[in-house]
Scaffold this motif. Structure first.
Motif, PDB file in Angstrom:
ATOM      1  N   ALA A  18       0.826  -1.205   0.000  1.00 51.65           N
ATOM      2  CA  ALA A  18       0.000   0.000   0.000  1.00 51.65           C
ATOM      3  C   ALA A  18       0.861   1.255   0.000  1.00 51.65           C
ATOM      4  N   ARG A  19       1.952   1.243   0.725  1.00 56.85           N
ATOM      5  CA  ARG A  19       2.868   2.388   0.748  1.00 56.85           C
ATOM      6  C   ARG A  19       3.427   2.662  -0.663  1.00 56.85           C
ATOM      7  N   TRP A  20       3.865   1.608  -1.333  1.00 54.16           N
ATOM      8  CA  TRP A  20       4.381   1.779  -2.688  1.00 54.16           C
ATOM      9  C   TRP A  20       3.307   2.381  -3.587  1.00 54.16           C
ATOM     10  N   MET A  21       2.082   1.870  -3.474  1.00 58.49           N
ATOM     11  CA  MET A  21       1.004   2.389  -4.303  1.00 58.49           C
ATOM     12  C   MET A  21       0.749   3.860  -4.018  1.00 58.49           C
ATOM     13  N   LEU A  22       0.761   4.242  -2.765  1.00 58.21           N
ATOM     14  CA  LEU A  22       0.554   5.646  -2.410  1.00 58.21           C
ATOM     15  C   LEU A  22       1.662   6.530  -2.969  1.00 58.21           C
ATOM     16  N   GLU A  23       2.883   6.040  -2.940  1.00 54.45           N
ATOM     17  CA  GLU A  23       3.993   6.818  -3.490  1.00 54.45           C
ATOM     18  C   GLU A  23       3.872   6.940  -5.014  1.00 54.45           C
ATOM     19  N   ALA A  83      -4.286   2.923 -13.916  1.00 51.83           N
ATOM     20  CA  ALA A  83      -5.231   1.918 -14.409  1.00 51.83           C
ATOM     21  C   ALA A  83      -5.466   2.185 -15.886  1.00 51.83           C
ATOM     22  N   PRO A  84      -5.543   1.135 -16.690  1.00 48.27           N
ATOM     23  CA  PRO A  84      -5.812   1.334 -18.118  1.00 48.27           C
ATOM     24  C   PRO A  84      -7.208   1.924 -18.330  1.00 48.27           C
ATOM     25  N   PRO A  85      -7.491   2.472 -19.508  1.00 46.97           N
ATOM     26  CA  PRO A  85      -8.860   2.888 -19.827  1.00 46.97           C
ATOM     27  C   PRO A  85      -9.821   1.710 -19.644  1.00 46.97           C
ATOM     28  N   LEU A  86     -11.064   2.008 -19.288  1.00 45.68           N
ATOM     29  CA  LEU A  86     -12.025   0.945 -18.984  1.00 45.68           C
ATOM     30  C   LEU A  86     -12.116  -0.143 -20.045  1.00 45.68           C
ATOM     31  N   PRO A  87     -12.155   0.186 -21.322  1.00 43.35           N
ATOM     32  CA  PRO A  87     -12.270  -0.891 -22.321  1.00 43.35           C
ATOM     33  C   PRO A  87     -11.039  -1.787 -22.398  1.00 43.35           C
ATOM     34  N   GLU A  88      -9.940  -1.376 -21.738  1.00 40.87           N
ATOM     35  CA  GLU A  88      -8.694  -2.126 -21.836  1.00 40.87           C
ATOM     36  C   GLU A  88      -8.282  -2.760 -20.503  1.00 40.87           C
ATOM     37  N   ASN A 149       1.288  -2.521 -22.178  1.00 40.35           N
ATOM     38  CA  ASN A 149       2.524  -1.797 -22.445  1.00 40.35           C
ATOM     39  C   ASN A 149       2.869  -0.753 -21.394  1.00 40.35           C
ATOM     40  N   THR A 150       1.963  -0.525 -20.437  1.00 41.95           N
ATOM     41  CA  THR A 150       2.129   0.556 -19.476  1.00 41.95           C
ATOM     42  C   THR A 150       2.058   0.032 -18.053  1.00 41.95           C
ATOM     43  N   PHE A 151       2.911   0.560 -17.187  1.00 41.49           N
ATOM     44  CA  PHE A 151       2.901   0.230 -15.762  1.00 41.49           C
ATOM     45  C   PHE A 151       1.552   0.612 -15.155  1.00 41.49           C
ATOM     46  N   SER A 152       1.068  -0.227 -14.240  1.00 39.59           N
ATOM     47  CA  SER A 152      -0.226   0.029 -13.597  1.00 39.59           C
ATOM     48  C   SER A 152      -0.207  -0.443 -12.149  1.00 39.59           C
ATOM     49  N   ALA A 153      -1.311  -0.177 -11.464  1.00 40.74           N
ATOM     50  CA  ALA A 153      -1.467  -0.634 -10.086  1.00 40.74           C
ATOM     51  C   ALA A 153      -1.325  -2.143  -9.977  1.00 40.74           C
TER      52      ALA A 153
END
Length: 205
Positions: A18-23, A83-88, A149-153
């Motif tokens: 959770a700390r990493w996500m907040l950062e 987070a990716p766009p909803l359709p993705e 292709n993109t970093f996400s939660a």
């Protein structure tokens, strides 16, 4: 303040996720570090009846469970583009919750020395340990990041499981896992989060 964001954690817990996500989100938050005994106090049980960390409180909303914390923060703070766009979001949801379900159970049971017998594996959400790790290897190898292709939660959550699992021996050090983790471990937000939690570790006697 009504809009304050509070992280309830302990540096020797999943609160590091959770700390990493907040950062990564990059918004101000306050941390309440709790000893494990305090987590069973009435005040904290009112926040999380499980008596565990992490938990977050934001605008009066309480969120527990690391995968849920990651998903919530990504949705509430869309400026961070975690987070990716909803359709993705197919792979995003798929692998985020794969890690919180089959992967966590398979790794935990392996750590406890338990492997379901072949005739009972259909009862288990993860089947067996090798099947779960083979699926995880497929997930981290299909794209540059877990959801595309993109970093996400989802990378915060899946990457944390892989890093801890390889460190403590509950996840095999497969080349695919090591290569995936190398993409994540030097992210500035991860480094900041690690430094903050390491500084909060209890002093050794």
């Amino acid at each position: 303040m009504a809009d304050e964001l509070v992280l309830y954690s302990n540096p020797m817990s999943r609160g590091r996720i959770a700390r990493w996500m907040l950062e990564e989100v990059g918004i101000p938050y306050r941390t309440e570090m709790l000893d494990f005994g305090v987590m069973k106090s009435p005040d904290y049980l009112a926040i999380n009846p499980m008596g565990k960390v992490p938990a977050i409180k934001h605008n009066g909303t309480i969120v527990t469970e690391c995968a849920a914390v990651c998903a919530y923060l990504a949705d509430v703070f869309p400026h961070a583009k975690l987070a990716p766009p909803l359709p993705e979001r197919g792979d995003y949801y798929r692998w985020l919750f794969f890690a919180s379900g089959p992967l966590e159970y398979a790794a935990s049971n392996r750590a406890l020395g338990f492997e379901p017998p072949a005739e009972r594996q259909a009862m288990m959400g993860y089947g067996n340990y090798n099947m779960t790790l083979d699926t995880l290897e497929y997930a981290v190898s299909a794209n540059p990041f877990i959801a595309g292709n993109t970093f996400s939660a989802a990378d915060v959550y899946v990457g944390s499981h892989i890093a801890w699992g390889m460190q403590f021996g509950t996840i095999e050090k497969r080349p695919a896992f090591e290569a995936y983790w190398k993409k994540l471990e030097h992210r500035p937000a991860h480094i900041r989060a690690t430094e903050l939690d390491d500084a909060a570790m209890p002093a050794k006697a």
